[in-house]
Each structure stands twice: as structure tokens, then as C-alpha cells.
Design a protein around this motif. Sequence first.
Motif, short mmCIF file in Angstrom:
data_model
loop_
_atom_site.label_atom_id
_atom_site.label_comp_id
_atom_site.label_asym_id
_atom_site.label_seq_id
_atom_site.Cartn_x
_atom_site.Cartn_y
_atom_site.Cartn_z
N GLU A 30 0.83 -1.21 0.00
CA GLU A 30 0.00 0.00 0.00
C GLU A 30 0.86 1.26 0.00
OE1 GLU A 30 -3.46 2.13 2.76
OE2 GLU A 30 -2.76 0.09 3.19
N ARG B 62 1.19 4.17 -2.90
CA ARG B 62 0.94 5.57 -2.59
C ARG B 62 2.15 6.44 -2.97
NH1 ARG B 62 -2.93 8.04 0.24
NH2 ARG B 62 -3.79 5.99 0.70
N HIS B 63 3.36 5.95 -2.72
CA HIS B 63 4.56 6.71 -3.07
C HIS B 63 4.70 6.85 -4.59
CE1 HIS B 63 6.51 5.62 1.05
NE2 HIS B 63 5.68 6.64 1.14
N TYR C 79 2.32 9.47 -5.67
CA TYR C 79 2.82 10.79 -5.28
C TYR C 79 3.87 11.28 -6.28
CZ TYR C 79 4.35 14.51 -2.11
OH TYR C 79 4.65 15.73 -1.56
N LEU D 21 -6.44 11.08 -8.64
CA LEU D 21 -6.98 11.32 -7.30
C LEU D 21 -8.37 10.73 -7.11
CD1 LEU D 21 -5.85 15.01 -6.71
CD2 LEU D 21 -4.83 12.91 -5.81
N GLU E 191 -9.31 9.11 -3.71
CA GLU E 191 -8.27 9.51 -2.77
C GLU E 191 -8.64 10.83 -2.10
OE1 GLU E 191 -5.73 7.75 -1.99
OE2 GLU E 191 -5.44 6.33 -3.64
N ASP E 192 -8.07 11.04 -0.95
CA ASP E 192 -8.19 12.33 -0.27
C ASP E 192 -7.19 13.29 -0.88
OD1 ASP E 192 -8.58 14.46 1.38
OD2 ASP E 192 -7.86 13.49 3.22
N TYR F 164 -6.15 16.13 -0.10
CA TYR F 164 -5.25 16.84 0.80
C TYR F 164 -4.06 15.99 1.23
CZ TYR F 164 -8.71 20.53 1.05
OH TYR F 164 -9.57 21.55 0.72
N GLN F 165 -4.13 14.69 1.06
CA GLN F 165 -2.96 13.86 1.31
C GLN F 165 -1.90 14.03 0.23
OE1 GLN F 165 -4.17 9.79 1.85
NE2 GLN F 165 -5.17 10.18 3.81
N PHE F 166 -2.31 14.47 -0.95
CA PHE F 166 -1.38 14.69 -2.06
C PHE F 166 -1.29 16.17 -2.43
CE2 PHE F 166 -3.17 10.45 -2.45
CZ PHE F 166 -2.04 9.66 -2.61
N HIS F 167 -1.79 17.04 -1.57
CA HIS F 167 -1.87 18.46 -1.92
C HIS F 167 -0.49 19.07 -2.10
CE1 HIS F 167 -2.43 22.83 -0.93
NE2 HIS F 167 -3.32 22.68 -1.87
N ARG F 168 0.48 18.66 -1.30
CA ARG F 168 1.82 19.22 -1.42
C ARG F 168 2.44 18.90 -2.77
NH1 ARG F 168 5.46 21.14 2.33
NH2 ARG F 168 4.00 20.58 3.99
#
Length: 285
Positions: free
Chosen positions: A41, A45-46, A49, A104, A107-108, A110-114
Motif C-alpha cells: 500500500e 501511494r509513493h 505521489y 486522485l 483519494e483524499d 489533501y494527502q497529495f496536496h503538497r
Amino acid sequence: GSGGFRKRKHDNFPHGQRREEKENVNPPSALMTSFKSFQLELDTRHDKYERLVKLSRDITIESKRTIFLLHRFTSAPNGEEILSESEVKLDAVRRKIKQVAQELIGEDMYQFHRAISPGLQEYVEAVSFQYFIKTRSLISVEEINKQLIFTAEDREETTNMTSNSHDKQPRTWSLKVTPVDYLLGVADLTGELMRLCISSVGNGDIDTPFELSQFLRQIYDGFTFIGNTGPYEVSKKLYTLKQSLAKVENACYTLKVRGSEIPKHMLADVFSTKTELIDQEEGLP
């Protein structure tokens, strides 16, 4: 012999073979199975990102190219061609944003917002710059988000959509620009408007600087209402916004007081010199 190292009996076996034997001896427990699923998982996710970071970088590059193109509007003989070409470039940027929206799904954000924030800020800057050239006003965040609603228009997407009989509704993707990204993009817009002011004067346009000065003053007043209550990035941009406003107001002051004394083809050089003096007084490189 004396002084030597004792050779362990398992040193003759390769490292990978010893690991396989150890795994065969100890079958995977429920705890190890859980950790392997966590690893999968996290790796997924990485990877997502990193893909979003790359898309954000592409969005930033294409948005900057659009801004550079729009700066030619004041000097181009036919400004409508510049606006049409900029619209084509912004459509290409929106296709990149569509890929971000597809990444996205489920997905949330804000978890990838940066990862996507730099690209969205640059896109807001480019869109608001084009909108100001067209309408002499500021685009709203609602209008920007309306342009970021996408449907399945590609042939492959349409084929996949029609192949599923249970899915009869057209599939859509959307990505909303956050208020913080919108404010940061508008703050960066002020620097482009300051450059537009200088280039307009260099082309003999005397009315645009006064119009830009009033517009920037309204933006600055709006940011001062936020003050230190907003995010740190917004308050940090306020200093740069104040610098851009000061340079435009200084240009208007020079036009009002000494405009008749200085030839039009030399006004841009005078403003550039005064801009360097302002930077030196404020301690900027």
C-alpha cells in the motif's frame, strides 16, 4: 591459525540462498502478511505521489510558457492571435490537470496536496493573467473550478464507457483549486501585472499603468484583510505584493509628474532604474 577469524559453516552459502532457507523454515505469519500488505500500500501511494509531482512540474512549465506568451500582448500587432494561442496552451494544461484528477479518484486530495500545489498555483496565475487582459478584472475561484470539470471525450475512454452496459452516465472528473492555492496564485499575478505595466509604458501606453495601479491597490487591500490570520505562505506573499504595488505606483507618479519631460521611448528605462533603486533600498539582491 592464531590471530585468524573462525569461518562460520554457513559462509559457503550465498546470502540469497540463506534467506530463502530461513523463509522456508519459518512460514509467513499473519503479522508478516499484514506488514507485506502495508508495504504494498505504501509503495503504491509513493508511486502515485511521484507521478503527481511530475504532472505538477509539467503544469508549472506549460503555465509559465503561457504567461511568457501573454506578455507579448502589448507589443504584438494583433493581440487576438496571442489570446487564441494562449487559450490553446491553457487547454493543454487542463489536460494535464485532468490526469491529476484521474489519479486522485477515490483519494483524499489533501494527502497529495503538497505534490500538486505548485502546479495549481502557476495555473491560477496564468488563467487570471489571461482573464485580466481580456476583461480587466479578477477571475473568481468558482470560475476557475468550472473550467476544471472534465468528461470522457477521448476515444478510448468513450469506448470503455460504452462497453459497460450498467454505466450509462457520462463519466466526469473534477479537481477543485483550494482557496489557499487561489490566493497564492493571485499574489504571484501581481508580479506579472507589474511587468505588464513597465512593458506597456515602453510601448507608449500611458493609460494602462494607472489602471493597473488601481487594480493592484484593490488586491492589496483585500490581502490586508486576511493579515496574519491566513496560512503562512499567504502572509509571506504579502511583502512581494506590496513591492509590486510600490513599483507600479512609482511608475504612475513618474508619468504624472515628469511624463511630459521624458520621451516615451525612454520611460521604460527610467522605470527600470527606479525599480533597481527600490530593490536596493529594501535590501533585495
